[in-house]
Write a protein that holds these residues in place. Sequence first.
Motif, mmCIF file in Angstrom:
data_model
loop_
_atom_site.group_PDB
_atom_site.id
_atom_site.type_symbol
_atom_site.label_atom_id
_atom_site.label_comp_id
_atom_site.label_asym_id
_atom_site.label_seq_id
_atom_site.Cartn_x
_atom_site.Cartn_y
_atom_site.Cartn_z
ATOM 1 N N GLN A 185 0.809 -1.222 0.000
ATOM 2 C CA GLN A 185 0.000 0.000 0.000
ATOM 3 C C GLN A 185 0.843 1.274 0.000
ATOM 4 O OE1 GLN A 185 -3.032 -0.323 -0.671
ATOM 5 N NE2 GLN A 185 -4.238 -1.595 0.708
ATOM 6 N N ALA A 186 2.130 1.163 -0.374
ATOM 7 C CA ALA A 186 3.029 2.331 -0.416
ATOM 8 C C ALA A 186 3.028 3.074 0.920
ATOM 9 C CB ALA A 186 2.647 3.270 -1.562
ATOM 10 N N LYS A 187 3.025 2.313 1.988
ATOM 11 C CA LYS A 187 3.021 2.906 3.329
ATOM 12 C C LYS A 187 4.440 3.223 3.775
ATOM 13 C CE LYS A 187 1.453 2.081 8.091
ATOM 14 N NZ LYS A 187 2.755 2.385 8.719
ATOM 15 N N ILE A 188 4.656 4.443 4.237
ATOM 16 C CA ILE A 188 5.954 4.826 4.779
ATOM 17 C C ILE A 188 6.104 4.215 6.174
ATOM 18 C CG2 ILE A 188 7.384 6.767 5.526
ATOM 19 C CD1 ILE A 188 5.959 8.469 3.441
ATOM 20 N N PRO A 189 7.175 3.468 6.426
ATOM 21 C CA PRO A 189 7.335 2.832 7.747
ATOM 22 C C PRO A 189 7.314 3.845 8.881
ATOM 23 C CG PRO A 189 8.924 1.961 6.178
ATOM 24 C CD PRO A 189 8.279 3.134 5.510
ATOM 25 N N HIS A 190 6.510 3.563 9.889
ATOM 26 C CA HIS A 190 6.417 4.429 11.063
ATOM 27 C C HIS A 190 5.788 3.629 12.186
ATOM 28 C CE1 HIS A 190 5.260 7.791 13.694
ATOM 29 N NE2 HIS A 190 6.157 8.504 13.029
ATOM 30 N N SER A 191 6.159 3.968 13.410
ATOM 31 C CA SER A 191 5.683 3.203 14.564
ATOM 32 C C SER A 191 4.172 3.266 14.726
ATOM 33 C CB SER A 191 6.359 3.707 15.840
ATOM 34 O OG SER A 191 7.751 3.517 15.777
ATOM 35 N N TRP A 192 3.553 4.399 14.335
ATOM 36 C CA TRP A 192 2.096 4.483 14.512
ATOM 37 C C TRP A 192 1.367 5.260 13.415
ATOM 38 C CZ3 TRP A 192 5.548 6.737 18.026
ATOM 39 C CH2 TRP A 192 5.656 8.123 17.981
#
Length: 390
Positions: free
Chosen positions: A244-251
């Motif tokens: 989903q082209a999500k940028i890695p991030h904790s939340w």
Amino acid sequence: MADFHDIVDFVRASFAEPDAFIPLHDPRFVGNEKRYLNECIDSNFVSSVGAFVGRFEEMCAEFTGARFAVAAMNGTAALHMALQLVGVRRGDEVLTQALTFIATANAISYTGAEPVFLDVDRDTLGLSPDALAWWLEANVELKAGIPINRTTQRRVAACVPMHTFGHPAKLGDLELVLDRYGIPMVEDSAESIGSYYKGQHTGTTGKLGVLSFNGNKLITTGGGGMILTDDEGLAQKAKHLTTQAKIPHSWEFVHDQIGYNYRLTNVNAAIGCAQMEQLEYLLGLKRELAEKYRSFFEGTELQFVSEPVGCKSNYWLNAVLTKDREQRDELLKYTNKHGVMTRPIWELMSRLPMFKDCQNDGLVNSIWLADRVVNIPSGAPIRGYGKNIA
């Protein structure tokens, strides 16, 4: 020649099933599948996050010799993603073969590009380098280094050869032709895990290649695919876009472009890891069966389809050539009536309503083969296996 009754008897003897229905190709679960599935359930990691996904990717990369492998939910999604990664866009043209499973043409269509159907070679059933060279010479010119179809003025963005039934296409010759025009190759290797062209695994010659692990493939994850590449940047982009082209991030939920929900689940990957552990064993059984078929059909009117010269095939689906379409249909009717599943090759893509207006080169060999190819039962023959499954 061996009559159809003899063929049915030989198939049944080869699978040690004198009475039961013999499918065309069913999966084999002979290893750690249940154990690994239980591990998924016990860990609660059943979706696209889990240790088995990464392990499955590593196993596929190691086996094929690709630097990187990125898992996808099925082979069609993997091929769609691969075409996106080499830059295929709406309004482009993509060269491929008409003699293929529809997923090849569908994946091209998903990008908004239009397939151009070229002929195959009779000895490989795969895209013909001669047909490719002829069509490009007759139809394409380079404008500022970009291959443009003179008639349609569209860019020729990629070429997708398919390794039919696991038999490698003539990759070296195809690559030489395509390099003259700067056209990237994306290998549809959905059917050919365990197949080699001149010692190199299929799916690793082109800029990208894809594998399929559908339920009818040599090894399966139930549904799954894999993108193969030596390009680290493309591998990273494939993993990003398929999640989903999500940028890695904790939340935070931040996405930087249009992505796809194409990642393989941990449950599917767990099955895949267990299947990969048995791959060499299953490949050996498949080659033994192919050799039995080759010997049986030698000297008859039916010609067994053997691996191309200089190649090693996984013999995913075994096939014979009949003398004409009438004999083909008689063989299909008799074997299926007597509990032995056989099938013709796929309808040519150029004959399907959604692709009937696409360009093609006449497809002389493709039409000849469509009138003659019959697939025969090809599952790995493990004695007594069928008695233990529903």
